[in-house]
Design an enzyme around this catalytic site. Structure first.
Site, PDB file in Angstrom:
ATOM      1  CD  GLU A 262      21.728  21.975 -31.462  1.00  0.00           C
ATOM      2  OE1 GLU A 262      22.773  22.243 -30.849  1.00  0.00           O
ATOM      3  OE2 GLU A 262      20.788  21.338 -30.968  1.00  0.00           O
TER       4      GLU A 262
ATOM      5  CD  GLU B 107      20.730  19.077 -28.487  1.00  0.00           C
ATOM      6  OE1 GLU B 107      19.700  19.342 -27.844  1.00  0.00           O
ATOM      7  OE2 GLU B 107      21.619  19.913 -28.709  1.00  0.00           O
TER       8      GLU B 107
ATOM      9  CG  PHE C  42      29.211  20.277 -26.349  1.00  0.00           C
ATOM     10  CD1 PHE C  42      30.566  20.327 -26.063  1.00  0.00           C
ATOM     11  CD2 PHE C  42      28.602  21.413 -26.877  1.00  0.00           C
ATOM     12  CE1 PHE C  42      31.299  21.475 -26.307  1.00  0.00           C
ATOM     13  CE2 PHE C  42      29.342  22.568 -27.120  1.00  0.00           C
ATOM     14  CZ  PHE C  42      30.691  22.599 -26.836  1.00  0.00           C
TER      15      PHE C  42
ATOM     16  CG  ASP D 141      28.796  17.055 -22.189  1.00  0.00           C
ATOM     17  OD1 ASP D 141      29.352  16.926 -21.100  1.00  0.00           O
ATOM     18  OD2 ASP D 141      29.441  17.179 -23.268  1.00  0.00           O
ATOM     19  CG  PHE D 142      24.032  18.977 -25.571  1.00  0.00           C
ATOM     20  CD1 PHE D 142      24.448  19.350 -24.299  1.00  0.00           C
ATOM     21  CD2 PHE D 142      24.305  19.835 -26.638  1.00  0.00           C
ATOM     22  CE1 PHE D 142      25.132  20.544 -24.096  1.00  0.00           C
ATOM     23  CE2 PHE D 142      24.988  21.017 -26.437  1.00  0.00           C
ATOM     24  CZ  PHE D 142      25.405  21.371 -25.165  1.00  0.00           C
TER      25      PHE D 142
ATOM     26  CG  HIS E 173      29.105  22.433 -22.244  1.00  0.00           C
ATOM     27  ND1 HIS E 173      28.399  22.898 -21.157  1.00  0.00           N
ATOM     28  CD2 HIS E 173      28.369  22.761 -23.333  1.00  0.00           C
ATOM     29  CE1 HIS E 173      27.299  23.481 -21.574  1.00  0.00           C
ATOM     30  NE2 HIS E 173      27.249  23.418 -22.890  1.00  0.00           N
TER      31      HIS E 173
END
Lengths: 373, 333
Positions: free
Chosen positions: B29, B70, B93, B95-96, B139
């Site tokens: 991205e 993702e 991140f 986290d994703f 994040h």
């Protein structure tokens, strides 16, 4: 102020050393010492080594204790020819400290003394230390080494001579790709390097493969060379530990490499992890391994030395000195037997392939007397 | 030697490997464009500018901006890797990972094993992790223990610019999936980085300090914390070893045991959640294989078992800090 007292200070081993730690005092307060005696062990970022006494006399007071880390040049002990009173010693230390201003800024990043110059289409890295003397010294390291190998020599000798130390192609910070690495090519490179840096005449100090290059340079360019000091040179016999070169090139890990590097020294306690990391950093750069393999093929053929330099060294027209560690495991020290008696030979006991690191004062004295006569 | 930042070191690794091997592509991205730009001329190169400048060298064919999904990024990258490319996918991140983890866990990580060794997946996943940026619970996580848990994925946590370049080059050249984790706070740190390409093998931890009194074991950003604490303690007369793990899978067990046995007193500093994390794993390893060398109980410095707080004072309290590490070290010195 008494002229009896002398300060022993933290030495500067290598151009980038800023401070050193006292690992162990070998001598104690009250011990008599003579020049050249090992008096203590010092650890720097790069190496652990014993410091030789710079003076004759008696240690009157140790000022830096085991475990202390002090800047280069600061006082670590007071030495004297005769005893002195505590007041005298303390006054001496106080005066030394009030005059001592460290030239080294510990906070600042390392000053980068490396220079690069284009020689025969290759970028060559070197460090120079010019003091407008008449005599020049050029240090040439061995296979797998770099200019930092001269950390106990270049600085010392710079007080009296102009000194240059280079990284050979494929080594240190010099260009990693080379087309050819025969001794002739590298001798040509040394000559071109001297032209490029305006050196008209030079005293070569070479180690191992670098000593082979030095002999070849003296033979091809006799007018350029004033003297040769050679440490464990190649080219004087057939035997060599060929597995060392092979394993060095292919060392994958710190542990693999340590086993090889240990063969270089009589006392392998000198090897630190930082020292191994520096070598690994260099080996891991793209093309370094293939370049070292090319050089390996110029040194070794069928497990024996490829080059025979006996006639060239024996017919050299300049002063030649050969220094060899008696316990050299890479190239046996008995190769010196082929040398004629015009050549000064120093066989140093308790010393391996790296005499310039293990016995720096012997090597430095040898270089000095070869040049001065 | 040239001084470069962590960000520049990663960018240079990508640039050099893309020049060397045309099969290397970057997928993610905003890796080309970025918010607020027209994408072509002055592209941001990702949220924190790591891929900036690559677009003009390699064009949109090889610097591929994706939609915000993702799942698609990982699916596309895994398939591309299976069929001959050498993709570097960016998971903005870590986290994703929740939305794409099946692609990683059940597909990519299993290909070599389940296809009897005939399939190789030379995929590198670059991702950002870690707290300190006031970016709140979604994040700021570390999550690397979730990857080290899965066989078939290599997990890399560079702590400094030199390692970042050499380990990323190694990741790209490696024929297995690698997750390359960049701590957000490290991007602007700088250090010596050679201009030449070089690679650092996986599974070799690095000793960044050497001492006799205590051993710190650290990874990623916590290495610098431990280095600073070791320097502080040195002024007080105590010398410490600091071991930077560099890769969590494979793990350099020999160096861990060597470092532990040198001092017998161990503090492990890990920024990830404290249950089943790297610190607990290493602690178990040392207890199993080197119990007799221990002179004190193994200490860990980790956050508490809570989400990362958004409140700045709370986040500061949450993260491992030099002060906390120093205090814990003094308990066993």
């Amino acid at each position: 102020m008494s002229t009896n007292l002398v300060a022993i200070t933290m030495p500067k081993w290598g151009l980038s050393m800023k401070e050193g730690s006292i690992l162990k005092w070998i001598k104690s307060n009250g011990d008599n010492i003579s020049k050249g005696d090992m008096i203590l062990e010092i650890e720097t970022e790069k190496v652990v080594n014993e410091m030789e006494s710079p003076e004759d006399g008696k240690i009157l007071k140790i000022c830096a204790n085991e475990g202390d880390t002090v800047p280069v040049g600061s006082i670590i002990a007071v030495c004297g020819k005769q005893d002195a009173s505590n007041e005298e010693i303390d006054a001496f230390i106080e005066e030394f400290n009030s005059n001592f201003k460290s030239e080294i800024n510990l906070e600042e990043g390392e000053e980068d003394l490396n220079e690069k110059i284009k020689v025969s289409d290759l970028e060559i890295n070197f460090i120079k230390n010019i003091n407008s003397n008449n005599e020049n010294i050029l240090f040439i390291h061995g296979f797998g080494g770099d200019l930092n190998n001269w950390m106990f020599n270049q600085n010392e000798l710079s007080e009296k001579f102009n000194t240059y130390a280079i990284d050979l192609p494929g080594h240190g910070m010099s260009e990693k790709n080379i087309h050819s690495s025969t001794l002739d090519d590298l001798a040509n490179l040394i000559s071109s390097f001297c032209i490029a840096t305006d050196i008209n005449s030079v005293n070569l100090v070479g180690h191992s493969f670098g000593a082979g290059i030095s002999i070849k340079t003296a033979s091809l360019y006799p007018d350029l060379i004033n003297s040769l000091t050679l440490i464990s040179p190649i080219g004087l016999g057939k035997e060599i530990d060929s597995a060392y070169l092979e394993n060095f090139i292919n060392a994958e890990s710190r542990r693999d490499l340590k086993k090889e590097i240990e063969k270089l020294y009589f006392n392998s306690d000198i090897i630190t992890r930082d020292m191994l990391n520096e070598v690994l950093k260099s080996l891991r750069i793209d093309n370094v391994q293939s370049t070292l393999s090319k050089i390996q093929n110029e040194i070794i053929i069928n497990g024996e030395q490829k080059n025979n330099l006996i006639d060239e060294i024996n017919s050299a027209k300049v002063p030649v000195c050969v220094v060899w560690g008696k316990e050299d495991q890479i190239i046996p020290s008995n190769h010196h037997e082929v040398l004629n008696d015009r050549i000064k030979i120093i066989i140093e006991k308790d010393c391996g392939h790296m005499a310039h690191i293990e016995k720096p004062s012997v090597v430095n004295d040898a270089i000095n007397s070869t040049i001065v006569g | 030697m040239p001084i470069k930042t962590y960000r520049e070191a990663i960018n240079e690794a990508l640039l050099q490997e893309m020049k060397k091997d045309e099969n290397v592509v970057v997928i993610g991205e905003d890796v080309a464009g970025g918010a607020g730009t027209n994408g072509e001329q002055d592209a941001w190169g990702g949220v924190l500018g790591v891929t900036k400048g690559l677009l003009k060298h390699f064009g949109r064919e090889r610097i591929i901006d994706t939609p915000i999904t993702e799942t698609a990024i990982m699916g596309m990258a895994s398939g591309a890797a299976l069929t001959g490319l050498r993709p570097v996918a960016e998971l903005m991140f870590v986290d994703f990972m929740g939305v794409c983890f099946d692609q990683i866990l059940n597909q990519t990580a299993k290909f070599r094993y389940m296809f009897g060794g005939k399939a190789v997946t030379p995929l590198t996943i670059r991702t950002m992790y870690g707290g300190g940026l006031r970016a709140a619970s979604q994040h700021s996580q570390c999550l690397y223990p979730m990857f080290t848990h899965v066989p078939g994925i290599k997990v890399v946590l560079p702590s400094n610019p030199y390692d970042a370049k050499g380990l990323l080059i190694q990741s790209i050249r490696d024929n297995d999936p690698v997750i390359f984790m960049e701590h957000k706070n490290l991007y602007d740190t700088s250090g010596d980085v050679p201009d030449e390409s070089y690679s650092i093998p996986f599974g070799e931890a690095n000793f960044t300090r050497e001492g006799k009194d205590l051993t710190f074991i650290a990874m990623g950003q916590t290495v610098e914390i431990c280095n600073n604490v070791a320097d502080t303690l040195k002024k007080e007369g105590k010398t410490c070893t600091v071991l930077d793990l560099r890769t969590l899978s494979p793990l350099d067990e020999d160096s861990i045991l060597e470092a532990a046995e040198e001092t017998g007193k161990i503090v492990i500093v890990d920024e990830s959640y404290p249950r089943c994390n790297v610190a607990t794993d290493i602690s178990a390893l040392i207890c199993q294989k080197s119990f007799d060398s221990l002179k004190a109980g193994i200490k860990m410095v980790t956050p508490p078992h809570t989400p990362v707080p958004f409140s700045p004072p709370l986040e500061d309290l949450y993260l491992p800090s030099e002060e906390k590490v120093l205090n814990v070290a003094k308990e066993i010195l």
